[in-house]
Write a protein that holds these residues in place. Structure first.
Motif, short mmCIF file in Angstrom:
data_model
loop_
_atom_site.label_atom_id
_atom_site.label_comp_id
_atom_site.label_asym_id
_atom_site.label_seq_id
_atom_site.Cartn_x
_atom_site.Cartn_y
_atom_site.Cartn_z
N ALA A 124 0.82 -1.21 0.00
CA ALA A 124 0.00 0.00 0.00
C ALA A 124 0.86 1.26 0.00
CB ALA A 124 -0.93 0.01 1.21
N ALA A 125 2.09 1.14 0.49
CA ALA A 125 3.02 2.27 0.48
C ALA A 125 3.95 2.20 -0.73
CB ALA A 125 3.84 2.29 1.76
N MET A 126 4.44 1.00 -1.04
CA MET A 126 5.41 0.86 -2.13
C MET A 126 4.77 1.14 -3.49
SD MET A 126 8.35 0.54 -3.30
CE MET A 126 9.34 0.08 -1.89
N GLY A 127 3.51 0.74 -3.69
CA GLY A 127 2.82 1.00 -4.96
C GLY A 127 2.87 2.47 -5.34
N PRO A 128 2.39 3.37 -4.47
CA PRO A 128 2.43 4.79 -4.82
C PRO A 128 3.85 5.35 -4.90
CG PRO A 128 1.58 4.48 -2.60
CD PRO A 128 1.60 3.14 -3.24
N LEU A 348 0.86 1.49 -9.97
CA LEU A 348 -0.57 1.21 -9.78
C LEU A 348 -0.87 -0.27 -9.99
CD1 LEU A 348 -2.11 4.28 -11.68
CD2 LEU A 348 -1.64 4.04 -9.23
N ARG A 349 -0.13 -0.87 -10.92
CA ARG A 349 -0.31 -2.29 -11.17
C ARG A 349 0.05 -3.12 -9.93
NH1 ARG A 349 3.07 -5.88 -15.64
NH2 ARG A 349 2.33 -7.92 -14.91
N MET A 350 1.04 -2.67 -9.16
CA MET A 350 1.41 -3.37 -7.94
C MET A 350 0.23 -3.44 -6.98
SD MET A 350 5.22 -1.87 -7.10
CE MET A 350 5.28 -2.80 -5.56
N LEU A 351 -0.52 -2.34 -6.88
CA LEU A 351 -1.68 -2.30 -5.99
C LEU A 351 -2.76 -3.27 -6.46
CD1 LEU A 351 -1.95 1.59 -5.55
CD2 LEU A 351 -0.84 -0.04 -4.01
N VAL A 352 -2.94 -3.34 -7.79
CA VAL A 352 -3.97 -4.22 -8.34
C VAL A 352 -3.56 -5.69 -8.21
CG1 VAL A 352 -5.21 -4.87 -10.44
CG2 VAL A 352 -4.78 -2.45 -9.94
N ASP A 353 -2.32 -5.99 -8.63
CA ASP A 353 -1.86 -7.39 -8.63
C ASP A 353 -1.82 -7.97 -7.21
OD1 ASP A 353 -1.59 -7.23 -11.32
OD2 ASP A 353 0.59 -7.12 -11.36
N ASN A 363 -4.30 0.95 4.91
CA ASN A 363 -3.93 0.97 3.50
C ASN A 363 -4.39 2.26 2.82
OD1 ASN A 363 -2.79 -1.57 3.72
ND2 ASN A 363 -4.65 -2.64 3.06
N LEU A 364 -5.62 2.66 3.15
CA LEU A 364 -6.15 3.90 2.58
C LEU A 364 -5.30 5.10 3.00
CD1 LEU A 364 -8.48 4.97 0.86
CD2 LEU A 364 -9.78 5.32 2.98
N ALA A 365 -4.94 5.14 4.27
CA ALA A 365 -4.15 6.26 4.79
C ALA A 365 -2.75 6.27 4.17
CB ALA A 365 -4.05 6.17 6.31
N LEU A 366 -2.11 5.10 4.09
CA LEU A 366 -0.75 5.02 3.55
C LEU A 366 -0.70 5.52 2.11
CD1 LEU A 366 0.85 1.67 4.81
CD2 LEU A 366 1.78 3.97 5.05
N THR A 367 -1.55 4.95 1.27
CA THR A 367 -1.52 5.32 -0.14
C THR A 367 -1.86 6.79 -0.34
OG1 THR A 367 -2.14 3.07 -0.80
CG2 THR A 367 -2.49 4.81 -2.42
N SER A 368 -2.85 7.27 0.39
CA SER A 368 -3.28 8.66 0.25
C SER A 368 -2.17 9.63 0.64
CB SER A 368 -4.51 8.92 1.13
OG SER A 368 -5.57 8.07 0.78
N VAL A 369 -1.57 9.40 1.80
CA VAL A 369 -0.52 10.31 2.29
C VAL A 369 0.70 10.29 1.38
CG1 VAL A 369 1.10 10.75 4.17
CG2 VAL A 369 -1.29 10.24 4.68
N VAL A 370 1.10 9.09 0.94
CA VAL A 370 2.29 8.97 0.10
C VAL A 370 2.10 9.72 -1.22
CG1 VAL A 370 3.70 7.36 -1.24
CG2 VAL A 370 3.06 6.81 1.11
N ALA A 397 6.53 7.25 3.96
CA ALA A 397 5.90 5.93 3.90
C ALA A 397 6.56 4.96 4.88
CB ALA A 397 5.98 5.37 2.48
N MET A 398 7.88 4.98 4.94
CA MET A 398 8.60 4.10 5.85
C MET A 398 8.30 4.43 7.31
SD MET A 398 12.25 3.96 3.78
CE MET A 398 13.11 2.92 4.95
N ALA A 399 8.26 5.72 7.61
CA ALA A 399 7.98 6.14 8.99
C ALA A 399 6.57 5.73 9.41
CB ALA A 399 8.15 7.65 9.11
N LEU A 400 5.58 5.99 8.54
CA LEU A 400 4.19 5.63 8.86
C LEU A 400 4.03 4.12 9.00
CD1 LEU A 400 1.79 7.90 6.74
CD2 LEU A 400 1.90 7.69 9.23
N SER A 401 4.62 3.38 8.07
CA SER A 401 4.50 1.92 8.09
C SER A 401 5.12 1.33 9.35
CB SER A 401 5.16 1.32 6.85
OG SER A 401 4.55 1.78 5.66
N LEU A 402 6.26 1.89 9.75
CA LEU A 402 6.93 1.41 10.96
C LEU A 402 6.08 1.71 12.20
CD1 LEU A 402 9.44 0.01 12.00
CD2 LEU A 402 10.55 2.25 12.19
N ILE A 403 5.46 2.88 12.23
CA ILE A 403 4.58 3.23 13.35
C ILE A 403 3.38 2.28 13.40
CG2 ILE A 403 2.99 5.00 14.24
CD1 ILE A 403 4.97 7.10 13.16
N PHE A 404 2.79 2.02 12.22
CA PHE A 404 1.66 1.09 12.16
C PHE A 404 2.07 -0.30 12.65
CE2 PHE A 404 -0.53 3.55 8.46
CZ PHE A 404 -0.93 4.53 9.37
#
Length: 416
Positions: A124-128, A348-353, A363-370, A397-404
């Motif tokens: 959810a972070a790496m895709g964007p 975007l394909r990463m998110l779909v696949d 996931n919504l927060a990560l993608t939106s913020v990134v 993205a890394m900081a948010l993901s680590l906090i999550f």
């Protein structure tokens, strides 16, 4: 009928290898020679070291990671600052030290593995982040094409549209041999349109020597210069991880595991170290060439190696390098429009696949913020290094993901 994929390890016949290699060299040429021009050095040394660096990369990664190493823009701000204050040779010293530090980081990753990437950069972070590699360059493509000038020249528009049109419709309509070189055909068509519009300038070709030796320089070292450039290590590492992930999705192989992120990152920084020792600018994996692979479905490292050999040859052939450099901005911009867009689509394909579940708040927060951080234009200054665009988005993205992740371990989240 679906186009045949030429995989990473596949051998390519010579009659196909030459045009495919030329196509890759054209894709990287404009951006790669821009960096030495900004530093005020002869681009011949850069073409030489880009080619050598790419061949070293292929060797170190055992021919399993298709990537072209071109001139890095991550070092521009601190490098130009050091060059203006101390001289370019001291910037070279900073490049060498950064390259050595980067190789040390690669060795640490070899010991620690890559499982941490799934924690700090989930899909959810790496895709964007990957999408931003292409999307943040959209303005650059438009500027190169001359479409952002205060007064737009219709000649530029015509050349741009011809180039982009041939690239887009060639992708859909070309068959057989032509279907794997649509970029090269589009460049030729755009060049012909530029000639018809009278915007080509051959002055530099006439003045260039047939043969010329690159200008080598030795690095000099200064603690302040080194510390000014060193923070760029974060930019290059983030960029490299993003490029390897998007290339993995394109070729259908996990390059982070085989040949391994440690190998590709070590090769990237080893190339930068060698370049700095001999008087050239740092190198990095190139998004333009990733876009070519995505478009043509030709992933062979043999083709990448062919482009590297051509780059080395161009560094000694003054008139040839000057002729290639006459390719006008609208042609490069037209090609870049499609290539950068394809990199964005790969994210975007990463998110779909991976079927990212956006009913989950994280996931919504990560993608939106990134996405917003990467496209907003905001910047974070760390000394003389500015984090912006994809790199800043990656850090966030890394900081948010680590906090999550920590909140998950504490059983405080509500959507597991």
């Amino acid at each position: 009928m679906e186009r045949k994929i030429i995989q990473v390890e596949d051998k390519v016949p010579v009659n196909l290898l030459i045009p495919l290699s030329i196509q890759h060299m054209f894709a990287m040429f404009g951006a790669s020679v821009l960096v030495p021009f900004m530093f005020g050095i002869n681009p011949a040394i850069v073409l030489l070291m880009n080619g050598i660096g790419t061949l070293l990369f292929i060797l170190i990664t055992k021919g399993k990671a298709p990537a072209y190493l071109g001139s890095s823009f991550a070092f521009l701000s601190p490098g130009l600052l050091v060059a203006s204050k101390f001289g370019f040779q001291y910037a070279l010293g900073g490049f060498v030290v950064l390259g050595i530090c980067g190789m040390i980081v690669a060795l640490i990753i070899r010991q620690c593995g890559t499982n941490w990437i799934d924690i700090v950069l989930p899909t959810a972070a790496m895709g964007p982040v990957v999408a931003l590699i292409g999307l943040e360059l959209a303005g650059s493509a438009a500027s190169t094409a001359g479409l952002l000038d205060e007064q737009i020249d219709m000649k530029n528009v015509i050349v741009f549209l011809v180039t982009l049109g041939v690239a887009v419709f060639g992708q859909i309509l070309f068959r057989g041999f032509l279907s794997v070189i649509p970029i090269l055909i589009a460049i030729i068509a755009g060049y012909a349109a530029a000639a018809a519009c009278g915007i080509l300038d051959f002055t530099a070709v006439k003045e260039a020597a047939f043969f010329a030796l690159p200008n080598f320089q030795a690095p000099k070292f200064n603690p302040e210069a080194i510390l000014t450039i060193l923070p760029a290590l974060l930019l290059v590492t983030s960029e490299h991880i993003g490029h390897q992930i998007v290339t993995s999705k394109i070729v259908g192989k996990d390059l982070l595991k085989d040949p391994g992120l440690h190998r590709s990152l070590f090769a990237d920084f080893f190339s930068t170290t060698i370049s700095g020792c001999l008087g050239s600018v740092p190198t990095t994996t190139y998004g333009e060439n990733i876009g070519v692979m995505a478009m043509t479905k030709v992933y062979s490292v043999q083709v990448i190696g062919g482009a590297a050999v051509l780059s080395i040859c161009c560094s000694f052939l003054g008139k040839l390098a000057a002729l290639i450099n006459t390719i006008p901005g609208p042609v490069i911009g037209g090609i870049s429009f499609l290539l950068y867009g394809m990199i964005g689509t790969s994210g975007l394909r990463m998110l779909v696949d991976n079927q990212v579940d956006y009913s989950k708040s994280r996931n919504l927060a990560l993608t939106s913020v990134v996405f917003i951080v990467g496209l907003s234009g905001i910047a974070l200054n760390l000394g003389n290094v500015k984090l912006t665009g994809m790199v800043l988005a990656c850090v966030v993205a890394m900081a948010l993901s680590l906090i999550f992740y920590i909140l998950d371990k504490l059983h405080l989240t509500n959507d597991l």
